[in-house]
Design a protein around this motif. Structure first.
Motif, PDB file in Angstrom:
ATOM      1  N   ALA A 119     -11.901 -30.475  21.185  1.00 37.47           N
ATOM      2  CA  ALA A 119     -12.933 -31.367  20.666  1.00 37.47           C
ATOM      3  C   ALA A 119     -12.617 -31.812  19.237  1.00 37.47           C
ATOM      4  CB  ALA A 119     -14.300 -30.675  20.703  1.00 37.47           C
ATOM      5  N   LEU A 120     -12.122 -30.881  18.415  1.00 36.43           N
ATOM      6  CA  LEU A 120     -11.773 -31.241  17.039  1.00 36.43           C
ATOM      7  C   LEU A 120     -10.592 -32.198  17.013  1.00 36.43           C
ATOM      8  CD1 LEU A 120     -12.184 -27.828  15.171  1.00 36.43           C
ATOM      9  CD2 LEU A 120     -13.776 -29.735  15.308  1.00 36.43           C
ATOM     10  N   SER A 121      -9.633 -32.010  17.907  1.00 37.26           N
ATOM     11  CA  SER A 121      -8.499 -32.940  17.993  1.00 37.26           C
ATOM     12  C   SER A 121      -8.987 -34.331  18.383  1.00 37.26           C
ATOM     13  CB  SER A 121      -7.483 -32.437  19.024  1.00 37.26           C
ATOM     14  OG  SER A 121      -6.871 -31.245  18.584  1.00 37.26           O
ATOM     15  N   HIS A 122      -9.990 -34.376  19.244  1.00 36.03           N
ATOM     16  CA  HIS A 122     -10.556 -35.657  19.660  1.00 36.03           C
ATOM     17  C   HIS A 122     -11.198 -36.367  18.467  1.00 36.03           C
ATOM     18  CE1 HIS A 122     -12.238 -38.510  22.554  1.00 36.03           C
ATOM     19  NE2 HIS A 122     -13.406 -38.383  21.947  1.00 36.03           N
ATOM     20  N   LEU A 123     -11.869 -35.602  17.624  1.00 36.43           N
ATOM     21  CA  LEU A 123     -12.472 -36.194  16.427  1.00 36.43           C
ATOM     22  C   LEU A 123     -11.402 -36.706  15.476  1.00 36.43           C
ATOM     23  CD1 LEU A 123     -15.372 -33.680  15.667  1.00 36.43           C
ATOM     24  CD2 LEU A 123     -15.589 -36.020  16.495  1.00 36.43           C
ATOM     25  N   HIS A 124     -10.331 -35.930  15.303  1.00 38.66           N
ATOM     26  CA  HIS A 124      -9.237 -36.351  14.432  1.00 38.66           C
ATOM     27  C   HIS A 124      -8.597 -37.642  14.948  1.00 38.66           C
ATOM     28  CE1 HIS A 124      -8.811 -33.196  11.401  1.00 38.66           C
ATOM     29  NE2 HIS A 124      -9.147 -32.319  12.328  1.00 38.66           N
ATOM     30  N   ALA A 125      -8.473 -37.755  16.276  1.00 37.63           N
ATOM     31  CA  ALA A 125      -7.873 -38.952  16.863  1.00 37.63           C
ATOM     32  C   ALA A 125      -8.720 -40.190  16.590  1.00 37.63           C
ATOM     33  CB  ALA A 125      -7.694 -38.754  18.363  1.00 37.63           C
ATOM     34  N   ARG A 126     -10.011 -39.975  16.358  1.00 41.73           N
ATOM     35  CA  ARG A 126     -10.911 -41.094  16.029  1.00 41.73           C
ATOM     36  C   ARG A 126     -11.056 -41.271  14.518  1.00 41.73           C
ATOM     37  NH1 ARG A 126     -15.963 -38.990  19.280  1.00 41.73           N
ATOM     38  NH2 ARG A 126     -17.028 -40.589  18.044  1.00 41.73           N
ATOM     39  N   SER A 127     -10.156 -40.591  13.785  1.00 40.07           N
ATOM     40  CA  SER A 127     -10.120 -40.689  12.311  1.00 40.07           C
ATOM     41  C   SER A 127     -11.422 -40.230  11.677  1.00 40.07           C
ATOM     42  CB  SER A 127      -9.800 -42.131  11.880  1.00 40.07           C
ATOM     43  OG  SER A 127      -8.548 -42.534  12.380  1.00 40.07           O
ATOM     44  N   LEU A 128     -12.085 -39.253  12.311  1.00 37.04           N
ATOM     45  CA  LEU A 128     -13.301 -38.681  11.743  1.00 37.04           C
ATOM     46  C   LEU A 128     -12.950 -37.381  11.036  1.00 37.04           C
ATOM     47  CD1 LEU A 128     -15.786 -39.261  14.697  1.00 37.04           C
ATOM     48  CD2 LEU A 128     -15.577 -40.595  12.602  1.00 37.04           C
ATOM     49  N   LYS A 129     -13.357 -37.270   9.786  1.00 37.25           N
ATOM     50  CA  LYS A 129     -13.032 -36.106   8.981  1.00 37.25           C
ATOM     51  C   LYS A 129     -13.991 -34.968   9.302  1.00 37.25           C
ATOM     52  CE  LYS A 129     -12.282 -34.716   4.164  1.00 37.25           C
ATOM     53  NZ  LYS A 129     -12.363 -35.150   2.742  1.00 37.25           N
ATOM     54  N   VAL A 130     -13.457 -33.831   9.731  1.00 34.92           N
ATOM     55  CA  VAL A 130     -14.281 -32.656  10.021  1.00 34.92           C
ATOM     56  C   VAL A 130     -13.683 -31.459   9.299  1.00 34.92           C
ATOM     57  CG1 VAL A 130     -15.312 -33.336  12.212  1.00 34.92           C
ATOM     58  CG2 VAL A 130     -12.996 -32.451  12.189  1.00 34.92           C
ATOM     59  N   GLU A 131     -14.464 -30.861   8.453  1.00 36.12           N
ATOM     60  CA  GLU A 131     -14.011 -29.700   7.692  1.00 36.12           C
ATOM     61  C   GLU A 131     -15.065 -28.610   7.758  1.00 36.12           C
ATOM     62  OE1 GLU A 131     -13.318 -31.164   3.775  1.00 36.12           O
ATOM     63  OE2 GLU A 131     -11.317 -31.940   4.260  1.00 36.12           O
ATOM     64  N   ALA A 132     -14.614 -27.368   7.755  1.00 41.57           N
ATOM     65  CA  ALA A 132     -15.537 -26.237   7.778  1.00 41.57           C
ATOM     66  C   ALA A 132     -14.798 -24.984   7.357  1.00 41.57           C
ATOM     67  CB  ALA A 132     -16.148 -26.060   9.163  1.00 41.57           C
ATOM     68  N   ASP A 133     -15.554 -24.015   6.868  1.00 42.65           N
ATOM     69  CA  ASP A 133     -14.968 -22.709   6.542  1.00 42.65           C
ATOM     70  C   ASP A 133     -14.633 -21.937   7.809  1.00 42.65           C
ATOM     71  OD1 ASP A 133     -15.301 -23.144   3.775  1.00 42.65           O
ATOM     72  OD2 ASP A 133     -17.374 -22.419   3.861  1.00 42.65           O
ATOM     73  N   PHE A 134     -15.475 -22.093   8.844  1.00 45.95           N
ATOM     74  CA  PHE A 134     -15.300 -21.347  10.079  1.00 45.95           C
ATOM     75  C   PHE A 134     -15.443 -22.258  11.286  1.00 45.95           C
ATOM     76  CE2 PHE A 134     -16.833 -18.228   7.021  1.00 45.95           C
ATOM     77  CZ  PHE A 134     -15.956 -17.164   7.219  1.00 45.95           C
ATOM     78  N   VAL A 135     -14.687 -21.950  12.321  1.00 42.20           N
ATOM     79  CA  VAL A 135     -14.838 -22.582  13.631  1.00 42.20           C
ATOM     80  C   VAL A 135     -14.958 -21.456  14.645  1.00 42.20           C
ATOM     81  CG1 VAL A 135     -13.750 -23.976  15.428  1.00 42.20           C
ATOM     82  CG2 VAL A 135     -13.580 -24.686  13.033  1.00 42.20           C
ATOM     83  N   MET A 136     -16.033 -21.447  15.424  1.00 43.57           N
ATOM     84  CA  MET A 136     -16.254 -20.389  16.412  1.00 43.57           C
ATOM     85  C   MET A 136     -17.325 -20.840  17.384  1.00 43.57           C
ATOM     86  SD  MET A 136     -18.508 -17.615  14.220  1.00 43.57           S
ATOM     87  CE  MET A 136     -17.953 -18.071  12.577  1.00 43.57           C
TER      88      MET A 136
END
Length: 371
Positions: A119-136
């Protein structure tokens, strides 16, 4: 997280000799190899320390959603989103019907957190910036939340850092796998009853979009639906606990209406089952243990309502009751041996310890254990 995030590993069967809970070991300098096995821990006692001011928890904001189809393949759409329609309990349906015909997900395949990373790769492919301290996944947060009140339930997690983000997943032990598979016929039937209740409570289209004839047809069809535990709808959301930003994912059972563009979680609904509460002891146990987990799971994902189907010992669905998430803490307030929402949030600050670990991308894993 400027780099593209890839699944941590290929799916592997837990029974395979190569399928341990850690990635394949890579030779490291002695000092780094030692650091790789770092253990994050924080003291649980005394429980009175959790009475201090708890960290704030920001309302989750959905980033996107995805589905697992009936082949357990990830689809970046809402095809598995279901819609709630209260089940009929007159006459009481059996939650054991169809047990032998069910299609069960293969839990011996360790999926890690591949759904989230995809899902995060999909967001990156749409050039959407997603950052977080944790992913779980939500399940990891739930375990941390309920820890002060579930001291007999051990857990362990694996964590690895990629850039500035720590990815956390369940450490699937043999005991955990046995629990998922069901240790006995009775246990497997109890597990099945929860899925059957879901099947009896949802349809595949918004009720408001259907004609009376179409609605009646779908209500009739669901009575004979074969339960398939491969299919799943997941919400991926961002939140913040104190100073820690978190991207999490949660399986969502259903929604009350057509999905809105903003804050769809406000219309999501959890579906749970429980044995009927026919004694004071049963009420106490339900409030102390089950209600705690229902609250934590729903609170974390920002889901406002939990619908519980109560069954008798023969598996008949005899009662359906709604519990509002925000009211659950009040239901147990000032009662002896019960939980407190504020104290459940406080031990989550132990995440700070994980951030401080000297972890290495896709190599160094930390086991976070609670005994």
């Amino acid at each position: 997280m400027s780099e593209e995030i890839q699944p941590l590993s290929k799916k592997r069967r837990l029974s395979d000799s190569s399928a341990d809970t850690e990635p394949e070991k890579t030779k490291l300098p002695r000092k780094e190899a030692k650091m790789q096995r770092a253990i994050a821990s924080f003291a649980l006692h005394p429980l009175s320390k959790y009475r201090r001011a708890c960290p704030t928890y920001k309302e989750p904001h959905e980033l996107l959603s995805f589905s697992y189809d009936n082949t357990r393949s990830i689809q970046m759409d809402d095809r598995e989103l279901k819609y709630y329609y209260k089940p009929c309990i007159s006459p009481p349906p059996s939650l054991f019907t169809g047990f032998s015909e069910q299609v069960r997900r293969d839990h011996t395949i360790n999926e890690h957190i591949d759904g989230l990373t995809t899902a995060l790769s999909h967001l990156h492919a749409r050039s959407l910036k997603v950052e977080a301290d944790f992913v779980m996944y939500r399940g990891m947060l739930t375990r941390i939340f309920v820890t002060p009140f579930s001291l007999r339930e051990a857990w362990s997690m694996n964590a690895t850092r990629i850039g500035k983000t720590v990815f956390i997943e369940d450490n699937v032990t043999e005991d955990k796998l046995a629990e998922r598979l069901g240790s006995s016929e009775t246990h497997r039937r109890m597990m099945y009853s929860g899925y059957k209740f879901e099947a009896l409570s949802v349809i595949d289209a918004p009720p408001e979009s259907l004609t009376p004839e179409q609605l009646q047809s779908k209500l009739s069809e669901r009575l004979n639906t074969i339960v398939d535990t491969n299919s799943e709808y997941c919400s991926v959301f961002r939140t913040k606990l104190g100073s820690h930003s978190i991207i999490s994912g949660a399986e969502v059972d259903c929604t009350d209406r057509s999905k809105p563009a903003e804050f769809p979680n406000r219309f999501y609904r959890e579906l749970k089952t429980s044995r009927i509460l026919d004694s004071e002891k049963a009420h106490m146990s339900f409030n102390r243990f089950k209600l705690l987990k229902f609250w934590a799971q729903s609170f974390i994902a920002g889901i406002p309502v939990v619908t519980v189907g109560f069954r008798d010992d023969e598996g008949r669905l005899v009662q359906v009751r709604d519990f509002k998430t925000r009211e659950m803490p009040r239901m147990v307030r000032d009662k002896p041996r019960m939980w407190e929402a504020n104290r459940a949030l406080t031990p989550s600050t132990g995440l700070s310890l994980i951030l401080a670990l000297p972890m290495y991308s896709c190599v160094a894993w930390a086991n976070v254990r609670h005994f």
